[in-house]
Design a protein around this motif. Sequence first.
Motif, mmCIF file in Angstrom:
data_model
loop_
_atom_site.group_PDB
_atom_site.id
_atom_site.type_symbol
_atom_site.label_atom_id
_atom_site.label_comp_id
_atom_site.label_asym_id
_atom_site.label_seq_id
_atom_site.Cartn_x
_atom_site.Cartn_y
_atom_site.Cartn_z
ATOM 1 N N THR A 103 99.849 11.894 -3.151
ATOM 2 C CA THR A 103 99.033 11.430 -2.012
ATOM 3 C C THR A 103 99.500 10.422 -1.181
ATOM 4 O O THR A 103 99.571 10.533 -0.151
ATOM 5 N N ALA A 104 100.197 9.488 -1.878
ATOM 6 C CA ALA A 104 100.653 8.199 -1.181
ATOM 7 C C ALA A 104 101.964 8.808 -0.358
ATOM 8 O O ALA A 104 102.254 8.550 0.780
ATOM 9 N N PHE A 105 102.734 9.568 -1.179
ATOM 10 C CA PHE A 105 103.952 10.178 -0.285
ATOM 11 C C PHE A 105 103.433 10.960 0.860
ATOM 12 O O PHE A 105 104.228 10.967 1.976
ATOM 13 N N VAL A 106 102.567 11.787 0.561
ATOM 14 C CA VAL A 106 102.396 12.581 1.876
ATOM 15 C C VAL A 106 101.794 11.813 2.944
ATOM 16 O O VAL A 106 101.874 12.085 4.180
ATOM 17 N N GLY A 107 100.995 10.833 2.812
ATOM 18 C CA GLY A 107 100.266 10.001 3.656
ATOM 19 C C GLY A 107 101.382 9.354 4.545
ATOM 20 O O GLY A 107 101.324 9.304 5.479
ATOM 21 N N GLY A 108 102.398 8.761 3.507
ATOM 22 C CA GLY A 108 103.543 8.274 4.208
ATOM 23 C C GLY A 108 104.326 9.040 5.237
ATOM 24 O O GLY A 108 104.854 8.703 6.210
ATOM 25 N N PHE A 109 104.528 10.466 4.823
ATOM 26 C CA PHE A 109 105.080 11.323 5.591
ATOM 27 C C PHE A 109 104.590 11.766 6.762
ATOM 28 O O PHE A 109 105.003 11.598 7.825
ATOM 29 N N ALA A 110 103.262 11.929 6.641
ATOM 30 C CA ALA A 110 102.468 11.795 8.001
ATOM 31 C C ALA A 110 102.377 10.857 8.845
ATOM 32 O O ALA A 110 102.605 11.027 9.978
ATOM 33 N N ALA A 329 94.026 9.133 6.645
ATOM 34 C CA ALA A 329 93.071 9.259 8.052
ATOM 35 C C ALA A 329 92.011 8.219 7.984
ATOM 36 O O ALA A 329 91.719 7.538 8.697
ATOM 37 N N ARG A 330 91.509 7.939 6.739
ATOM 38 C CA ARG A 330 90.349 7.069 6.469
ATOM 39 C C ARG A 330 90.784 5.576 6.612
ATOM 40 O O ARG A 330 90.050 4.729 7.196
ATOM 41 N N LEU A 331 91.981 5.301 6.007
ATOM 42 C CA LEU A 331 92.524 3.785 6.097
ATOM 43 C C LEU A 331 93.207 3.660 7.625
ATOM 44 O O LEU A 331 93.503 2.587 7.798
ATOM 45 N N ASN A 332 93.339 4.590 8.333
ATOM 46 C CA ASN A 332 93.946 4.657 9.545
ATOM 47 C C ASN A 332 95.626 4.042 9.259
ATOM 48 O O ASN A 332 96.007 3.377 10.341
ATOM 49 N N ALA A 333 96.220 4.373 8.228
ATOM 50 C CA ALA A 333 97.327 3.676 8.090
ATOM 51 C C ALA A 333 97.848 4.080 6.691
ATOM 52 O O ALA A 333 96.977 4.740 5.779
ATOM 53 N N ALA A 334 99.261 4.318 6.384
ATOM 54 C CA ALA A 334 99.660 4.688 5.270
ATOM 55 C C ALA A 334 100.310 3.561 4.570
ATOM 56 O O ALA A 334 100.975 2.677 5.065
ATOM 57 N N SER A 335 99.899 3.586 3.185
ATOM 58 C CA SER A 335 100.474 2.198 2.587
ATOM 59 C C SER A 335 101.212 2.808 1.275
ATOM 60 O O SER A 335 101.018 3.783 0.590
ATOM 61 N N PRO A 336 102.432 2.081 0.848
ATOM 62 C CA PRO A 336 103.266 2.197 -0.239
ATOM 63 C C PRO A 336 102.190 2.247 -1.651
ATOM 64 O O PRO A 336 102.448 2.756 -2.693
ATOM 65 N N LYS A 337 101.215 1.404 -1.624
ATOM 66 C CA LYS A 337 100.359 1.179 -2.646
ATOM 67 C C LYS A 337 99.027 2.100 -2.488
ATOM 68 O O LYS A 337 98.245 2.101 -3.794
ATOM 69 N N ALA A 338 99.167 3.139 -1.519
ATOM 70 C CA ALA A 338 98.076 4.157 -1.637
ATOM 71 C C ALA A 338 98.174 5.099 -2.911
ATOM 72 O O ALA A 338 99.239 5.412 -3.545
ATOM 73 N N GLY A 339 96.806 5.573 -3.300
ATOM 74 C CA GLY A 339 96.696 6.565 -4.432
ATOM 75 C C GLY A 339 96.957 6.077 -5.713
ATOM 76 O O GLY A 339 97.088 6.840 -6.736
ATOM 77 N N LEU A 340 96.979 4.690 -6.018
ATOM 78 C CA LEU A 340 97.260 4.218 -7.286
ATOM 79 C C LEU A 340 95.811 4.564 -8.280
ATOM 80 O O LEU A 340 94.850 4.263 -7.655
ATOM 81 N N SER A 341 96.162 5.049 -9.414
ATOM 82 C CA SER A 341 95.334 5.467 -10.344
ATOM 83 C C SER A 341 94.207 6.878 -9.713
ATOM 84 O O SER A 341 93.346 6.804 -10.587
ATOM 85 N N PHE A 342 94.602 7.287 -8.758
ATOM 86 C CA PHE A 342 93.932 8.588 -8.246
ATOM 87 C C PHE A 342 94.018 9.562 -9.504
ATOM 88 O O PHE A 342 93.005 10.281 -9.575
#
Length: 415
Positions: A103-110, A329-342
């Motif tokens: 999820t973090a990788f796809v958010g970063g790619f977007a 989209a919810r955070l309006n930004a992509a972060s390397p730390k997104a998706g932790l423990s998802f």
Amino acid sequence: MSTDVTDKSPAAAPPGKGGGSASGGGLLQLVLDGLRRNMRQYGMLIALGLLVILFQVWTGGDLLLPRNVSNLVLQNSYILILAIGMMLVIIAGHIDLSVGSLTAFVGGFAAVLTVQHDVAWPVALVLCLIVGAVAGAAQGFLIAYFGIPSFIVTLAGMLIFRGLTEIFLEGQTLGPFPDGMQKMGNGFLPEAGPHTNYHNLTLLLGFAVLAFVVLQEVRDRKRQQEFSLEVVPRNLFLLKLVAIAAAVLTVTMLLASYRGAPIILIILGALVVGYGYIMRNAVFGRHIYAIGGNLPAAKLSGVKDKKVTFLVFLNMGVLAALAGLVVAARLNAASPKAGLSFELEAIASSFIGGASMSGGVGTVLGAIIGGLVLGVLNNGMNLLSVGTDWQQVIKGAALLIAVGFDVWNKRKSGS
């Protein structure tokens, strides 16, 4: 020849033996007997209802404020999306530890596509879903056709995708996203119709959902009776319909009195209906249950277990990509730390919702209920200002209780 089939349940017994009479202790006994016989199906649903009531009381009514209910949907949408895919993976007898990193990788790619290269957001959305499908297919291929355990493959995937996210984003947060993409995570249905104190489209949608669910429940019960299958007692079935109606109408009115139904709720509803149909009625869904429940027997029956496993992980990759887009989209930004423990939240939602460690058991609706249990726990404890340390302890205990209940229920059924 009469087509009226008698229920194989206490409701069909003569009065005085647990059936017939719908008054006093007879009705209570019917309900209790029905709950005992369907504890796996209704246990977590009852637990969710009790949690809502408890936190509504403890928070002084804040839990079910329209604004908080809307936030509850928005905050847990991506976990619910992941839980649907994870439930299919667990039913098939596998596990996926990579979904949080994916999820973090796809958010970063977007973010790289839309922010740095000005790619139109609909095009970026499609490309991100393709990336998720490719990632899931790669892992599924290694698991299905090379025989590498899913735990090892997806653990490697978790590390790989997390590292690629850091590389893509160069360790920085990247945003903002285009307005159209932001609406995936924060948008609401538009206003329509005459001016009232409620959101008209949400009211119409809620009534449509209620009619659909009730008709589906009645249709499923008739189908079970036609094949002489065991059904729940009639009184318990009616009580179930009343509970469903009350829940749907309550949520509808709460959302309609704020800003209306979030767009992500519509997406979630479509996913639940679609995947629910696949798992109940489609051949592919029955094959997933077959390989998870008894793989040797499934092979002897002609089920292409490798193909099914491959498609299950491909599907998980697509849903992880969709969750990544919603998070970004919810955070309006992509972060390397997104998706932790998802991945842990999705796995916990599946087991709390009735999945079995041995595979072959679980439902899409169960995954949603499990995710909502965790969501209500998180939201309620935040409203009560419970520290994150104790929140982890309580969520861990909830998972342990749910899995322990599954083990106890299996032993009781076996005996």
